[in-house]
Design a protein around this motif. Structure first.
Motif, short mmCIF file in Angstrom:
data_model
loop_
_atom_site.label_atom_id
_atom_site.label_comp_id
_atom_site.label_asym_id
_atom_site.label_seq_id
_atom_site.Cartn_x
_atom_site.Cartn_y
_atom_site.Cartn_z
N VAL A 79 20.02 135.74 71.84
CA VAL A 79 20.07 134.73 72.88
C VAL A 79 18.75 134.77 73.63
N TYR A 80 18.31 133.61 74.11
CA TYR A 80 17.00 133.49 74.73
C TYR A 80 17.10 132.93 76.15
N LEU A 81 16.14 133.31 76.96
CA LEU A 81 15.96 132.70 78.28
C LEU A 81 14.50 132.30 78.38
N LEU A 82 14.26 131.00 78.36
CA LEU A 82 12.91 130.47 78.49
C LEU A 82 12.68 130.16 79.96
N MET A 83 11.65 130.77 80.51
CA MET A 83 11.37 130.64 81.93
C MET A 83 10.01 129.96 82.11
N ASN A 84 10.02 128.77 82.67
CA ASN A 84 8.81 128.02 82.94
C ASN A 84 8.54 127.97 84.44
#
Length: 124
Positions: A79-84
């Motif tokens: 599972v991923y968490l993309l933080m911009n």
């Protein structure tokens, strides 16, 4: 039983992006909804986001909505968490966790398994 290992944290500048990964072991990973939490020094653990087992539904905290997204790859148990657009106030240890039930929840008590966390530090 599910074991979770986060990675991808680091030191970045405000406005940068990071992608956290959470690798799971256990053959039943795809049946678990997953969540992301964070904890800054001296503060309580804070809900960041969650994703259903199928990936079809996600929920993000207001503090990160529009900047963060979560996704999953059940074939690779990740599972991923993309933080911009990271901000200094995003600085914390980030944890992934596996839900106890099919219902997404923001409450830490609703999660059965936790990773060890990965540090994210955002400088101004």
């Amino acid at each position: 039983q599910v074991q979770l290992v986060e990675s991808g944290g680091g030191l970045v500048q405000a406005g940068d992006s990071l992608r956290l990964s959470c690798a799971a072991s256990g053959r039943t990973f795809s049946s678990y909804g997953m969540g992301w939490f964070r904890q800054a020094p001296g503060k309580e653990r804070e809900f960041v986001g969650a994703i259903k087992w199928s990936g079809a539904s996600t929920y993000l905290a207001d503090s990160v909505k529009g900047r963060f997204t979560t996704s999953r790859d059940n074939a690779n148990n990740t599972v991923y968490l993309l933080m911009n657009s990271l901000k200094p106030e995003d600085t914390a240890v980030y944890f992934c966790a596996a839900l106890k039930s099919v219902m997404l929840t923001t409450a830490p008590g609703g999660y059965a398994y936790w990773g060890q966390g990965t540090q994210v530090t955002v400088s101004s």
